[in-house]
Design a protein around this motif. Structure first.
Motif, PDB file in Angstrom:
ATOM      1  N   ALA A 136     -14.636   2.084  -7.766  1.00 16.79           N
ATOM      2  CA  ALA A 136     -14.930   2.869  -8.959  1.00 16.79           C
ATOM      3  C   ALA A 136     -16.435   2.993  -9.138  1.00 16.79           C
ATOM      4  N   ALA A 137     -16.857   4.137  -9.698  1.00 14.81           N
ATOM      5  CA  ALA A 137     -18.267   4.346 -10.039  1.00 14.81           C
ATOM      6  C   ALA A 137     -18.324   5.372 -11.154  1.00 14.81           C
ATOM      7  N   SER A 138     -19.389   5.322 -11.931  1.00 15.00           N
ATOM      8  CA  SER A 138     -19.559   6.278 -13.018  1.00 15.00           C
ATOM      9  C   SER A 138     -21.047   6.447 -13.284  1.00 15.00           C
ATOM     10  N   GLY A 165     -24.468  15.979 -11.020  1.00 17.81           N
ATOM     11  CA  GLY A 165     -24.991  16.091  -9.657  1.00 17.81           C
ATOM     12  C   GLY A 165     -25.489  14.767  -9.122  1.00 17.81           C
ATOM     13  N   LEU A 166     -26.188  14.013  -9.966  1.00 21.43           N
ATOM     14  CA  LEU A 166     -26.681  12.707  -9.534  1.00 21.43           C
ATOM     15  C   LEU A 166     -25.514  11.790  -9.202  1.00 21.43           C
ATOM     16  N   HIS A 167     -24.478  11.813 -10.031  1.00 20.03           N
ATOM     17  CA  HIS A 167     -23.331  10.946  -9.779  1.00 20.03           C
ATOM     18  C   HIS A 167     -22.687  11.269  -8.436  1.00 20.03           C
ATOM     19  N   ALA A 168     -22.473  12.542  -8.165  1.00 20.85           N
ATOM     20  CA  ALA A 168     -21.821  12.936  -6.915  1.00 20.85           C
ATOM     21  C   ALA A 168     -22.624  12.465  -5.712  1.00 20.85           C
ATOM     22  N   GLN A 169     -23.939  12.634  -5.775  1.00 18.17           N
ATOM     23  CA  GLN A 169     -24.791  12.254  -4.647  1.00 18.17           C
ATOM     24  C   GLN A 169     -24.842  10.735  -4.456  1.00 18.17           C
ATOM     25  N   LEU A 170     -24.997   9.987  -5.555  1.00 14.35           N
ATOM     26  CA  LEU A 170     -25.098   8.534  -5.422  1.00 14.35           C
ATOM     27  C   LEU A 170     -23.766   7.899  -5.043  1.00 14.35           C
ATOM     28  N   PHE A 171     -22.661   8.465  -5.544  1.00 14.47           N
ATOM     29  CA  PHE A 171     -21.360   7.926  -5.170  1.00 14.47           C
ATOM     30  C   PHE A 171     -21.119   8.114  -3.671  1.00 14.47           C
ATOM     31  N   ALA A 172     -21.476   9.287  -3.150  1.00 16.47           N
ATOM     32  CA  ALA A 172     -21.343   9.520  -1.710  1.00 16.47           C
ATOM     33  C   ALA A 172     -22.244   8.578  -0.927  1.00 16.47           C
ATOM     34  N   ALA A 173     -23.464   8.361  -1.441  1.00 17.11           N
ATOM     35  CA  ALA A 173     -24.415   7.503  -0.737  1.00 17.11           C
ATOM     36  C   ALA A 173     -23.939   6.059  -0.681  1.00 17.11           C
ATOM     37  N   ILE A 174     -23.522   5.500  -1.816  1.00 19.00           N
ATOM     38  CA  ILE A 174     -23.147   4.087  -1.814  1.00 19.00           C
ATOM     39  C   ILE A 174     -21.853   3.857  -1.030  1.00 19.00           C
ATOM     40  N   THR A 175     -20.979   4.835  -1.013  1.00 20.06           N
ATOM     41  CA  THR A 175     -19.773   4.716  -0.192  1.00 20.06           C
ATOM     42  C   THR A 175     -20.145   4.625   1.280  1.00 20.06           C
ATOM     43  N   SER A 176     -21.109   5.457   1.685  1.00 14.17           N
ATOM     44  CA  SER A 176     -21.587   5.423   3.069  1.00 14.17           C
ATOM     45  C   SER A 176     -22.249   4.086   3.393  1.00 14.17           C
ATOM     46  N   TYR A 177     -23.074   3.583   2.465  1.00 10.93           N
ATOM     47  CA  TYR A 177     -23.773   2.317   2.705  1.00 10.93           C
ATOM     48  C   TYR A 177     -22.780   1.154   2.817  1.00 10.93           C
ATOM     49  N   ALA A 178     -21.779   1.165   1.952  1.00 10.57           N
ATOM     50  CA  ALA A 178     -20.780   0.096   1.994  1.00 10.57           C
ATOM     51  C   ALA A 178     -20.010   0.124   3.311  1.00 10.57           C
ATOM     52  N   ASN A 179     -19.664   1.331   3.752  1.00 14.10           N
ATOM     53  CA  ASN A 179     -18.928   1.464   5.011  1.00 14.10           C
ATOM     54  C   ASN A 179     -19.771   1.029   6.207  1.00 14.10           C
ATOM     55  N   ALA A 180     -21.108   1.142   6.051  1.00 17.75           N
ATOM     56  CA  ALA A 180     -22.007   0.735   7.131  1.00 17.75           C
ATOM     57  C   ALA A 180     -22.275  -0.765   7.118  1.00 17.75           C
ATOM     58  N   GLY A 181     -21.733  -1.467   6.114  1.00 11.86           N
ATOM     59  CA  GLY A 181     -21.891  -2.914   6.058  1.00 11.86           C
ATOM     60  C   GLY A 181     -23.219  -3.390   5.512  1.00 11.86           C
ATOM     61  N   MET A 182     -23.905  -2.561   4.731  1.00 14.43           N
ATOM     62  CA  MET A 182     -25.193  -2.953   4.154  1.00 14.43           C
ATOM     63  C   MET A 182     -25.038  -4.092   3.160  1.00 14.43           C
ATOM     64  N   MET A 184     -28.506  -1.953  -0.382  1.00 19.93           N
ATOM     65  CA  MET A 184     -27.918  -0.829  -1.105  1.00 19.93           C
ATOM     66  C   MET A 184     -28.715  -0.501  -2.362  1.00 19.93           C
ATOM     67  N   VAL A 185     -29.158  -1.530  -3.086  1.00 19.73           N
ATOM     68  CA  VAL A 185     -29.961  -1.303  -4.294  1.00 19.73           C
ATOM     69  C   VAL A 185     -31.240  -0.569  -3.941  1.00 19.73           C
ATOM     70  N   SER A 186     -31.930  -1.026  -2.891  1.00 21.89           N
ATOM     71  CA  SER A 186     -33.179  -0.393  -2.476  1.00 21.89           C
ATOM     72  C   SER A 186     -32.965   1.067  -2.088  1.00 21.89           C
ATOM     73  N   LYS A 187     -31.904   1.323  -1.334  1.00 23.41           N
ATOM     74  CA  LYS A 187     -31.616   2.695  -0.911  1.00 23.41           C
ATOM     75  C   LYS A 187     -31.230   3.570  -2.088  1.00 23.41           C
ATOM     76  N   LEU A 188     -30.423   3.047  -3.003  1.00 24.48           N
ATOM     77  CA  LEU A 188     -29.977   3.844  -4.149  1.00 24.48           C
ATOM     78  C   LEU A 188     -31.137   4.223  -5.055  1.00 24.48           C
ATOM     79  N   LYS A 189     -32.094   3.321  -5.251  1.00 22.66           N
ATOM     80  CA  LYS A 189     -33.255   3.647  -6.078  1.00 22.66           C
ATOM     81  C   LYS A 189     -34.064   4.777  -5.444  1.00 22.66           C
ATOM     82  N   LYS A 190     -34.271   4.708  -4.135  1.00 21.30           N
ATOM     83  CA  LYS A 190     -34.990   5.779  -3.437  1.00 21.30           C
ATOM     84  C   LYS A 190     -34.209   7.087  -3.488  1.00 21.30           C
ATOM     85  N   ASP A 191     -32.886   6.988  -3.281  1.00 21.09           N
ATOM     86  CA  ASP A 191     -32.050   8.188  -3.339  1.00 21.09           C
ATOM     87  C   ASP A 191     -32.154   8.860  -4.704  1.00 21.09           C
ATOM     88  N   ALA A 192     -32.062   8.054  -5.775  1.00 23.10           N
ATOM     89  CA  ALA A 192     -32.125   8.614  -7.121  1.00 23.10           C
ATOM     90  C   ALA A 192     -33.453   9.317  -7.354  1.00 23.10           C
TER      91      ALA A 192
END
Length: 211
Positions: A46-48, A121-138, A143-151
């Motif tokens: 879940a994410a929001s 728009g931000l939610h859609a992009q960050l949800f896709a990003a964190i799903t990818s990071y989790a699947n990559a085993g980060m 993940m926090v560092s990447k999400l801050k840069k992504d945002a």
């Protein structure tokens, strides 16, 4: 371990931005993502993304509240607590460890864009990003560092997303909390203050975790 609520409750303008308008119209976006391990792998069940504001005519030194006052019976005003970014239905939700959730806050200055569209728009992009990071085993820290840069990239237009954003980003930060906070919240409200600065502006945000 407790069931908790987490919300932005107050914000103070310490310095106004360099925008030519006389007063600020700030708003805050909080991306909250639940993390869960299944068979040793991290999943995102879940994410929001919760929006607070925009507030109009905010000047230096002014304190704004996210609680909502509405007229009630006999003309009395009823105070509705701030929206939760954790515990979205207004009720406490399980949170046993910092490994179970990530919270990222972004502070924006509203110019002529639709803040609701930027939130979506931000939610859609960050949800896709964190799903990818989790699947990559980060790791969580990665993940926090990447999400801050992504945002930052999304909200400043570095990442081409189609978000109709002419609003200005003031700052992005993780909303921190610890295992000790999750123990202490059983007996008191935990307050987390962060300061975000950019575009000449500076704000202090107050977050409260409670049962």
């Amino acid at each position: 371990m407790p069931k908790v609520k987490f919300a932005l409750t107050k914000m103070r303008c310490l310095e106004e931005t360099n925008e030519p308008s006389a007063s600020e119209e700030p708003y805050v976006l909080v991306f909250a993502s639940q993390l869960k391990k299944v068979a040793g792998l991290v999943t995102i069940p879940a994410a929001s993304t919760t929006m607070y504001g925009p507030w109009e005519n905010v000047d230096k030194g002014e304190l704004v509240s996210t609680a909502v006052n509405i007229s009630g019976p006999l003309g009395k005003f009823l105070n509705h607590p701030s929206k939760n970014f954790w515990g979205l239905d207004g009720k406490p939700h399980d949170l046993n460890s910092p490994d179970e959730a990530i919270f990222i806050a972004a502070l924006m200055e509203n110019d002529d864009a639709q803040a609701g569209g930027i939130r979506a728009g931000l939610h859609a992009q960050l949800f896709a990003a964190i799903t990818s990071y989790a699947n990559a085993g980060m790791s969580r820290a990665s993940m926090v560092s990447k999400l801050k840069k992504d945002a930052k990239d999304i909200l400043t237009g570095v990442t081409v997303t189609g978000i109709p954003s002419s609003d200005d980003l003031i700052g992005v930060a993780e909303i921190p909390y610890s295992a000790a906070d999750l123990q202490a919240v059983n007996t008191k409200t935990i307050v987390k203050n962060i300061e975000l600065a950019g575009d000449g502006g500076k704000y202090r945000l107050r977050f409260e975790m409670s049962k």
